[in-house]
Write a protein that holds these residues in place. Structure first.
Motif, PDB file in Angstrom:
ATOM      1  N   SER A   4      20.131  14.859 -52.315  1.00  0.00           N
ATOM      2  CA  SER A   4      21.429  14.605 -52.929  1.00  0.00           C
ATOM      3  C   SER A   4      21.414  13.259 -53.618  1.00  0.00           C
ATOM      4  O   SER A   4      21.518  12.227 -52.987  1.00  0.00           O
ATOM      5  CB  SER A   4      22.523  14.636 -51.858  1.00  0.00           C
ATOM      6  N   LEU A   5      21.269  13.290 -54.931  1.00  0.00           N
ATOM      7  CA  LEU A   5      21.135  12.046 -55.684  1.00  0.00           C
ATOM      8  C   LEU A   5      22.373  11.182 -55.579  1.00  0.00           C
ATOM      9  O   LEU A   5      22.297   9.979 -55.497  1.00  0.00           O
ATOM     10  CB  LEU A   5      20.849  12.360 -57.153  1.00  0.00           C
ATOM     11  N   ASP A   6      23.558  11.841 -55.573  1.00  0.00           N
ATOM     12  CA  ASP A   6      24.756  11.010 -55.562  1.00  0.00           C
ATOM     13  C   ASP A   6      24.836  10.175 -54.293  1.00  0.00           C
ATOM     14  O   ASP A   6      25.248   9.036 -54.317  1.00  0.00           O
ATOM     15  CB  ASP A   6      26.023  11.863 -55.713  1.00  0.00           C
ATOM     16  N   GLN A 153      26.624  10.478 -62.587  1.00  0.00           N
ATOM     17  CA  GLN A 153      27.533  10.713 -61.469  1.00  0.00           C
ATOM     18  C   GLN A 153      28.533   9.569 -61.349  1.00  0.00           C
ATOM     19  O   GLN A 153      28.233   8.427 -61.689  1.00  0.00           O
ATOM     20  CB  GLN A 153      26.740  10.847 -60.168  1.00  0.00           C
ATOM     21  N   ASN A 156      27.407   6.466 -59.690  1.00  0.00           N
ATOM     22  CA  ASN A 156      26.459   5.608 -60.413  1.00  0.00           C
ATOM     23  C   ASN A 156      27.122   4.792 -61.513  1.00  0.00           C
ATOM     24  O   ASN A 156      26.440   4.189 -62.341  1.00  0.00           O
ATOM     25  CB  ASN A 156      25.340   6.459 -61.037  1.00  0.00           C
ATOM     26  N   GLN A 180      26.180  16.407 -61.335  1.00  0.00           N
ATOM     27  CA  GLN A 180      26.037  16.526 -59.883  1.00  0.00           C
ATOM     28  C   GLN A 180      24.593  16.795 -59.492  1.00  0.00           C
ATOM     29  O   GLN A 180      24.309  17.653 -58.671  1.00  0.00           O
ATOM     30  CB  GLN A 180      26.952  17.645 -59.363  1.00  0.00           C
ATOM     31  N   SER A 181      23.675  16.093 -60.125  1.00  0.00           N
ATOM     32  CA  SER A 181      22.236  16.123 -59.800  1.00  0.00           C
ATOM     33  C   SER A 181      21.572  17.471 -60.065  1.00  0.00           C
ATOM     34  O   SER A 181      20.562  17.788 -59.455  1.00  0.00           O
ATOM     35  CB  SER A 181      21.995  15.693 -58.340  1.00  0.00           C
ATOM     36  N   ASP A 182      22.110  18.259 -60.996  1.00  0.00           N
ATOM     37  CA  ASP A 182      21.526  19.561 -61.327  1.00  0.00           C
ATOM     38  C   ASP A 182      20.659  19.426 -62.579  1.00  0.00           C
ATOM     39  O   ASP A 182      21.178  19.360 -63.693  1.00  0.00           O
ATOM     40  CB  ASP A 182      22.642  20.579 -61.556  1.00  0.00           C
ATOM     41  N   TYR A 194      19.687  12.306 -67.991  1.00  0.00           N
ATOM     42  CA  TYR A 194      20.576  12.037 -66.862  1.00  0.00           C
ATOM     43  C   TYR A 194      20.055  10.853 -66.064  1.00  0.00           C
ATOM     44  O   TYR A 194      18.867  10.513 -66.115  1.00  0.00           O
ATOM     45  CB  TYR A 194      20.744  13.264 -65.968  1.00  0.00           C
ATOM     46  N   GLY A 196      18.753   9.380 -62.903  1.00  0.00           N
ATOM     47  CA  GLY A 196      18.083   9.936 -61.729  1.00  0.00           C
ATOM     48  C   GLY A 196      17.040   8.992 -61.188  1.00  0.00           C
ATOM     49  O   GLY A 196      16.911   7.854 -61.644  1.00  0.00           O
ATOM     50  N   TYR A 197      16.271   9.494 -60.239  1.00  0.00           N
ATOM     51  CA  TYR A 197      15.203   8.708 -59.626  1.00  0.00           C
ATOM     52  C   TYR A 197      13.866   9.087 -60.240  1.00  0.00           C
ATOM     53  O   TYR A 197      13.509  10.271 -60.286  1.00  0.00           O
ATOM     54  CB  TYR A 197      15.169   8.956 -58.119  1.00  0.00           C
ATOM     55  N   GLY A 201      12.864  13.026 -59.822  1.00  0.00           N
ATOM     56  CA  GLY A 201      13.273  13.863 -60.945  1.00  0.00           C
ATOM     57  C   GLY A 201      12.131  14.361 -61.813  1.00  0.00           C
ATOM     58  O   GLY A 201      11.956  15.581 -61.990  1.00  0.00           O
TER      59      GLY A 201
END
Length: 350
Positions: A4-6, A153, A156, A180-182, A194, A196-197, A201
């Motif tokens: 869950s990235l958020d 998000q 972030n 939402q990290s999709d 997006y 992300g990490y 990702g």
């Protein structure tokens, strides 16, 4: 395993909000291989910043190979983060944790609110936050963001706004899309990129047959460290030798982790994070990616976890862009690591 990235983003970057909501539980305690034997330093608890995955490979090696025990600890309990409860900073302040892995964007607000805490080392010399895109429409420079649709998000927002400020970008020049990290929003063309990490990702996109690109925030005007060793000022003042012993064991563990991504993944997936349904292949690739954040030319020259004065000042400047105005001496104390490497230069990476 999908992360869950958020939640991860919130824990790492939304300092004031993360502190106020008390994220990163200081309760779950599962560790392997660290106990047994009488020793002078006793048992301590290390609070991880997230759930047990390959991100903490160095801690797993230090535990499994007995480096903590050899340093004088009867046990170092690795406490999972990522759940509801107290933050690392709150856990340290109340004594529920002896040391913790956090980030400047979380520790700085706590210090500004009066917490007597210090960062004494940084595992990740570069924060893993990145703009993830696809090579068929890559975002390789901050100026490429203009006119793009970027998934961000709500959690972030702080670091996103800081990135825009660092690059003098008008927020209206970028279309921010609720996210939402999709990653399918990227691959289907709904997004150009997006937040992300970089450690997860791009790896997952490659495993799905895509050709990812990424732009690290650290390379786009917002250098920040991550997975920072955070302790109380009292620990520095009254348990300096104990802290040196702990960090020395950590250095040895991370030397092993950097050298063996496959074993790092195995420990994460089959021992420490066996309840997380982690994929060994994916964890191995993530370990390789994170090595690029852990080992830099400065780290090769000065040793794991060290921060040059220039990097410290860059972090202070980045925090200011995020609205966190703090002095270096309020937040960082790298003298413990300086003493460790001066006493034993062989601990540096060969």
């Amino acid at each position: 395993m999908a992360i869950s990235l958020d939640r991860r983003a919130f824990l790492r970057t939304t300092g004031l909000a993360g502190l106020a909501l008390g994220l990163a539980a200081c309760g779950e305690t599962t560790a392997a291989g660290g106990g047994g034997g009488a020793s002078g330093l006793g048992s301590v608890k290390l609070q991880l910043s997230w759930k047990k995955n390959v991100e903490f490979a160095g801690e797993y090696f230090a535990d499994t190979k007995g480096y903590f025990k050899a340093a004088g600890f009867s046990q170092v309990e690795l406490l999972s983060g990522g759940g509801s409860g107290t933050s690392v900073e709150s856990g340290l302040a109340t004594g529920r944790c002896w040391a913790g892995l956090s980030a400047p964007t979380i520790t700085a607000p706590a210090v500004l609110q009066g917490a007597q805490l210090k960062i004494v080392g940084a595992t990740f010399q570069k924060n893993p936050f990145a703009i993830v895109s696809l090579n068929k429409n890559p975002i390789k420079d901050a100026k490429d963001l203009a006119g793009k649709k970027i998934g961000v998000q709500d959690s972030n927002e702080l670091v996103w706004n800081a990135l825009l400020k660092a690059n003098n970008l008008d927020p209206s020049s970028v279309t921010r899309v609720p996210f939402q990290s999709d990653p399918s929003m990227l691959t289907s063309g709904q997004l150009d990129g997006y937040v992300g990490y970089v450690t997860s990702g791009p790896v997952r996109l490659r495993m799905q047959g895509h050709d990812p690109a990424y732009l690290l925030f650290a390379d786009a005007g917002l250098p920040l460290v991550a997975e920072t060793f955070t302790v109380t000022q009292e620990t520095i003042d009254k348990e300096r030798d104990k802290l040196k012993a702990f960090l020395t064991a950590e250095i040895k563990g991370w030397r092993d982790a950097v050298a063996d991504p496959a074993k790092s993944a195995e420990l994460a997936a089959t021992v420490y994070g066996k309840d997380q349904n982690l994929d060994v292949k994916e964890q191995t690739e993530e370990a390789k990616m994170q090595n690029e954040l852990v080992v830099t030319p400065d780290v090769k020259a000065n040793g794991l976890f060290t921060m040059t004065p220039e990097l410290i000042e860059q972090n202070i400047a980045s925090l200011a862009k995020a609205g966190l105005n703090i002095k270096a001496e309020q937040l960082f104390d790298l003298t413990i690591l300086d003493e460790i490497y001066k006493a034993d230069p062989s601990l540096k990476l060969s």
